[in-house]
Write a protein that holds these residues in place. Structure first.
Motif, mmCIF file in Angstrom:
data_model
loop_
_atom_site.group_PDB
_atom_site.id
_atom_site.type_symbol
_atom_site.label_atom_id
_atom_site.label_comp_id
_atom_site.label_asym_id
_atom_site.label_seq_id
_atom_site.Cartn_x
_atom_site.Cartn_y
_atom_site.Cartn_z
ATOM 1 N N THR A 46 -36.172 5.694 -27.938
ATOM 2 C CA THR A 46 -36.131 5.188 -26.566
ATOM 3 C C THR A 46 -34.684 5.024 -26.132
ATOM 4 O O THR A 46 -33.853 4.526 -26.895
ATOM 5 N N GLY A 47 -34.401 5.409 -24.901
ATOM 6 C CA GLY A 47 -33.056 5.232 -24.393
ATOM 7 C C GLY A 47 -32.764 3.784 -24.046
ATOM 8 O O GLY A 47 -31.802 3.197 -24.528
ATOM 9 N N ILE A 48 -33.594 3.196 -23.190
ATOM 10 C CA ILE A 48 -33.400 1.818 -22.740
ATOM 11 C C ILE A 48 -34.724 1.077 -22.808
ATOM 12 O O ILE A 48 -35.739 1.561 -22.291
ATOM 13 N N ILE A 49 -34.727 -0.096 -23.425
ATOM 14 C CA ILE A 49 -35.841 -1.033 -23.331
ATOM 15 C C ILE A 49 -35.335 -2.241 -22.562
ATOM 16 O O ILE A 49 -34.426 -2.941 -23.023
ATOM 17 N N ALA A 50 -35.895 -2.467 -21.380
ATOM 18 C CA ALA A 50 -35.524 -3.628 -20.567
ATOM 19 C C ALA A 50 -36.668 -4.629 -20.626
ATOM 20 O O ALA A 50 -37.718 -4.426 -20.017
ATOM 21 N N ASN A 51 -36.467 -5.690 -21.391
ATOM 22 C CA ASN A 51 -37.454 -6.753 -21.516
ATOM 23 C C ASN A 51 -37.050 -7.865 -20.552
ATOM 24 O O ASN A 51 -36.269 -8.737 -20.894
ATOM 25 N N SER A 52 -37.586 -7.781 -19.320
ATOM 26 C CA SER A 52 -37.104 -8.538 -18.174
ATOM 27 C C SER A 52 -35.680 -8.081 -17.868
ATOM 28 O O SER A 52 -35.160 -7.128 -18.442
ATOM 29 N N GLY A 53 -35.003 -8.706 -16.924
ATOM 30 C CA GLY A 53 -33.660 -8.294 -16.575
ATOM 31 C C GLY A 53 -33.648 -7.066 -15.683
ATOM 32 O O GLY A 53 -34.666 -6.643 -15.139
ATOM 33 N N TYR A 54 -32.461 -6.471 -15.540
ATOM 34 C CA TYR A 54 -32.249 -5.362 -14.618
ATOM 35 C C TYR A 54 -31.430 -4.281 -15.319
ATOM 36 O O TYR A 54 -30.399 -4.564 -15.934
ATOM 37 N N ALA A 55 -31.906 -3.029 -15.217
ATOM 38 C CA ALA A 55 -31.191 -1.912 -15.838
ATOM 39 C C ALA A 55 -31.097 -0.749 -14.860
ATOM 40 O O ALA A 55 -32.064 -0.428 -14.166
ATOM 41 N N THR A 56 -29.931 -0.127 -14.829
ATOM 42 C CA THR A 56 -29.724 1.083 -14.044
ATOM 43 C C THR A 56 -29.578 2.259 -14.993
ATOM 44 O O THR A 56 -28.700 2.259 -15.856
ATOM 45 N N LEU A 57 -30.458 3.245 -14.851
ATOM 46 C CA LEU A 57 -30.365 4.445 -15.662
ATOM 47 C C LEU A 57 -29.474 5.427 -14.899
ATOM 48 O O LEU A 57 -29.923 6.141 -14.018
ATOM 49 N N ALA A 58 -28.185 5.403 -15.227
ATOM 50 C CA ALA A 58 -27.219 6.262 -14.557
ATOM 51 C C ALA A 58 -26.780 7.423 -15.438
ATOM 52 O O ALA A 58 -26.249 8.417 -14.941
ATOM 53 N N ASP A 59 -26.971 7.306 -16.755
ATOM 54 C CA ASP A 59 -26.688 8.425 -17.648
ATOM 55 C C ASP A 59 -27.718 9.533 -17.448
ATOM 56 O O ASP A 59 -28.850 9.286 -17.050
ATOM 57 N N ARG A 60 -27.328 10.755 -17.734
ATOM 58 C CA ARG A 60 -28.242 11.896 -17.670
ATOM 59 C C ARG A 60 -28.988 11.991 -19.001
ATOM 60 O O ARG A 60 -28.371 12.133 -20.049
ATOM 61 N N PHE A 61 -30.311 11.926 -18.951
ATOM 62 C CA PHE A 61 -31.127 11.894 -20.157
ATOM 63 C C PHE A 61 -31.843 13.225 -20.371
ATOM 64 O O PHE A 61 -32.471 13.757 -19.447
ATOM 65 N N THR A 62 -31.759 13.732 -21.599
ATOM 66 C CA THR A 62 -32.571 14.865 -22.038
ATOM 67 C C THR A 62 -33.430 14.376 -23.193
ATOM 68 O O THR A 62 -32.909 13.938 -24.230
ATOM 69 N N VAL A 63 -34.738 14.428 -23.007
ATOM 70 C CA VAL A 63 -35.670 13.830 -23.955
ATOM 71 C C VAL A 63 -36.372 14.956 -24.712
ATOM 72 O O VAL A 63 -37.219 15.668 -24.156
ATOM 73 N N THR A 64 -36.003 15.133 -25.978
ATOM 74 C CA THR A 64 -36.512 16.256 -26.772
ATOM 75 C C THR A 64 -37.398 15.816 -27.927
ATOM 76 O O THR A 64 -38.212 16.599 -28.408
ATOM 77 N N GLY A 65 -37.242 14.596 -28.414
ATOM 78 C CA GLY A 65 -38.000 14.140 -29.576
ATOM 79 C C GLY A 65 -39.461 13.883 -29.242
ATOM 80 O O GLY A 65 -39.793 13.354 -28.171
ATOM 81 N N GLU A 66 -40.344 14.236 -30.129
ATOM 82 C CA GLU A 66 -41.781 14.012 -29.940
ATOM 83 C C GLU A 66 -42.053 12.546 -29.628
ATOM 84 O O GLU A 66 -41.652 11.644 -30.367
ATOM 85 N N GLY A 67 -42.691 12.283 -28.479
ATOM 86 C CA GLY A 67 -43.089 10.926 -28.125
ATOM 87 C C GLY A 67 -41.960 10.021 -27.653
ATOM 88 O O GLY A 67 -42.166 8.821 -27.489
ATOM 89 N N ALA A 68 -40.776 10.557 -27.407
ATOM 90 C CA ALA A 68 -39.643 9.734 -26.979
ATOM 91 C C ALA A 68 -39.758 9.375 -25.496
ATOM 92 O O ALA A 68 -40.463 10.035 -24.727
#
Length: 244
Positions: A46-68
């Motif tokens: 997982t790239g980011i887990i936000a458990n409450s709070g505030y997150a900005t996904l500004a990075d460019r993500f390439t998701v290749t792993g099974e189930g990621a």
């Protein structure tokens, strides 16, 4: 913690360990000064887990792993997706939000050719101002569950899967000026699953619509599914069904 701030500064990272997480917030804020490139090659990473709070996904993500998954919003977190996400691996997810008041805003492009991918899993609210376009087999652009709601101000399309899937609960779709389409014989714009429910809120006949092209279906209802359509038109071109 709730008063902390984590700042990402444009690093290029490959999260390769199975089940690992790049950033985890328990309250607080994640912001990005300079966007980097993040690859999630580890299975179920997982790239980011936000458990409450505030997150900005500004990075460019390439998701290749099974189930990621690029990002998960839990327990009332707010997440803004502001940079492209590419779902290349099978069973991958762009953003996942639980039903506990977790809010996701998409302002970018989520795309990919992975099989069985899901752009957004929504248990509370998704505001889409971007472009969600998945082309992998059995892919789902947006999956609503537990009474999830989407306000679509952008574009949602599929060529080999489902545009909007509605599972259990009283799920809602608001057009809000957005577009929804499916193209190809293996595609449907909207599917309501078994015992699922969906209410569509349009902006007036001929002002918005659900579009199906080249053998795609506009709407598919599974057993005991419930669908309510308000002020919306179905447009089918090329041999598919309006409601199946």
């Amino acid at each position: 913690g709730y008063s902390s701030t984590l700042v990402s500064n444009g690093a290029n990272v490959d999260v390769s360990t199975a089940g690992s997480t790049l950033y985890q917030l328990d309250g607080g804020t994640l912001s990005t000064l300079f966007a980097g490139d993040v690859t999630l090659s580890g299975a179920n990473s997982t790239g980011i887990i936000a458990n409450s709070g505030y997150a900005t996904l500004a990075d460019r993500f390439t998701v290749t792993g099974e189930g990621a998954a690029a990002v998960k919003a839990l327990n009332g977190a707010q997440v803004d997706v502001n940079s492209p996400v590419v779902l290349s691996g099978d069973n991958t997810v762009g953003a996942w939000g639980d039903a506990n008041y977790s809010y996701i805003s998409n302002n970018s492009t989520v795309s990919g050719e992975g099989n069985n991918t899901t752009g957004f899993e929504v248990g509370y609210i998704l505001s889409n101002r971007g472009n969600i376009a998945l082309t992998g087999a059995n892919s789902t652009a947006v999956s609503l569950h537990d009474g999830g709601t989407i306000f679509n101000r952008g574009s949602i399309s599929t060529t080999s899967g489902t545009g909007i899937y509605a599972g259990t609960g009283n799920n809602q779709y608001f057009f809000a000026g957005g577009q929804l389409s499916a193209t190809g014989a293996n595609s449907t714009a909207i599917r309501v699953g078994e015992n699922g429910g969906l209410t569509l809120f349009g902006e007036g006949i001929f002002r918005n619509g659900i579009f199906a092209y080249d053998g795609a279906d506009a709407v598919v209802l599974d057993n005991d599914a419930s669908l309510t359509i308000n002020d919306t038109s179905l447009y089918v071109y090329g041999g598919g069904d309006g409601i199946d």
